[in-house]
Design an enzyme around this catalytic site. Structure first.
Site, short mmCIF file in Angstrom:
data_model
loop_
_atom_site.label_atom_id
_atom_site.label_comp_id
_atom_site.label_asym_id
_atom_site.label_seq_id
_atom_site.Cartn_x
_atom_site.Cartn_y
_atom_site.Cartn_z
N TYR A 51 0.82 -1.21 0.00
CA TYR A 51 0.00 0.00 0.00
C TYR A 51 0.86 1.26 0.00
O TYR A 51 0.36 2.35 -0.24
CB TYR A 51 -0.93 0.03 1.22
CG TYR A 51 -1.88 -1.14 1.34
CD1 TYR A 51 -2.06 -2.05 0.30
CD2 TYR A 51 -2.61 -1.34 2.51
CE1 TYR A 51 -2.93 -3.12 0.42
CE2 TYR A 51 -3.48 -2.40 2.64
CZ TYR A 51 -3.64 -3.29 1.60
OH TYR A 51 -4.50 -4.35 1.75
N HIS A 107 0.33 -11.79 1.88
CA HIS A 107 -0.71 -11.12 1.12
C HIS A 107 -1.38 -11.99 0.06
O HIS A 107 -2.51 -11.72 -0.36
CB HIS A 107 -0.13 -9.87 0.47
CG HIS A 107 -1.07 -8.72 0.39
ND1 HIS A 107 -0.64 -7.41 0.32
CD2 HIS A 107 -2.42 -8.66 0.36
CE1 HIS A 107 -1.69 -6.61 0.25
NE2 HIS A 107 -2.78 -7.34 0.27
#
Length: 303
Positions: A51, A107
């Site tokens: 991010y 992830h």
């Protein structure tokens, strides 16, 4: 509190609603938005290596003045720049300005190189070294979880996945397998039926249920997600919406309400190619341009 904490198989507790930084970008914006979330009662912040705003999240945490024990912090290994897990977790805690995170996730199973057992052994070492209180996974399917549990010394505490009514039937085997193995489901993008796919079969039951309770349709969707036993990870730049999401924890849907939403979700799944939508959202969650570059470096295909 309406959103009660859920006990993880590690013995720790996770707040059942979290504020996510996925779409916030970087700079002053995410600092302000994380601070706003903290000020409005969110004590669970969800970020990730990919991010690119762990640093901003750390600034907001520091400026909040809250004690470390007052905030549950999640970040994720996203394979940025081809870095391995030991290097990535240390970079993440340094960026966050913390000595540990409460939860560290892989992830995607596609980032588990050279294989899932080897990757998970490195995650277990992260926990053993005290850099994460709990470890988990994201976007893992049933087969991925079976492989992981076949060699794991420490179970993942959560699996964070895409979850909303239009993909519920598709994702249900993951929920069932996770429940059997004491793995909590975290749901991201729960509001997609409203934000990205309006005008579908869900509109009618959501509007009817919202009118019955005197709430908004997004609150109904979050209440549905909570009813499925999932931790919600959501976001908004608007204070009023953040407060509304917290208030959604007070909504108790009836079995009939849930069944109506499930049925409309299944109908919507039949009318659209939801597998394509699922792939696009999952890839978007873990693969900005820089992540694709890292994955190419590692020889990993994200598609």
């Amino acid at each position: 509190m309406p959103w009660e904490s859920i006990k993880l198989n590690s013995g720790y507790y996770i707040p059942s609603i979290g504020f996510g930084t996925w779409t916030l970008g970087n700079g002053q914006g995410p600092i302000d938005q994380v601070e706003q979330a903290l000020e409005n009662g969110y004590n669970h912040i969800d970020t990730a290596q990919s991010y690119r705003n762990e640093g901003e999240t750390g600034v907001a945490l520091k400026e909040s003045g809250l004690s470390r024990s007052d905030v549950f912090v999640t970040t994720k290994y996203s394979g940025i720049n081809g870095l391995d897990i030991p290097t990535s977790i240390r970079n993440s805690v340094n960026s966050l300005g913390l000595s540990y995170v409460d939860l560290y996730l892989v992830h995607s199973p596609r980032l588990a190189v050279p294989d899932i057992p080897t990757c998970w052994a490195q995650m277990e070492k992260v926990k053993e070294d005290g850099l994460a209180k709990s470890i988990g996974i994201s976007n893992f399917g049933v087969q991925d979880m079976e492989i992981l549990l076949g060699s794991a010394k420490i179970k993942p505490v959560v699996n964070q996945i895409l979850l909303h009514p239009y993909v519920y039937r598709q994702q249900k085997p993951i929920l069932e397998y996770a429940a059997k193995n004491e793995i909590v489901i975290e749901a991201y993008s729960a509001l997609i039926p409203i934000t990205k796919l309006p005008g579908g079969p869900l509109d009618k039951p959501l509007n009817e249920i919202a009118a019955k309770f005197g709430v908004t349709t997004d609150q109904v969707l979050l209440a549905w997600t909570k009813a499925k036993g999932a931790v919600v990870v959501t976001t908004s730049s608007k204070k009023e919406r953040l407060q509304g999401y917290l208030a959604a924890g007070d909504i108790t849907l009836s079995a009939e309400d849930i069944a109506a939403i499930d049925a409309a979700g299944a109908l919507g799944e039949k009318k659209a190619n939801m597998k394509t939508i699922l792939k696009r959202v999952v890839v978007g969650a873990i693969a900005c341009t820089t992540v694709f570059g890292a994955c190419n470096f590692l020889g990993i295909s994200m598609m």
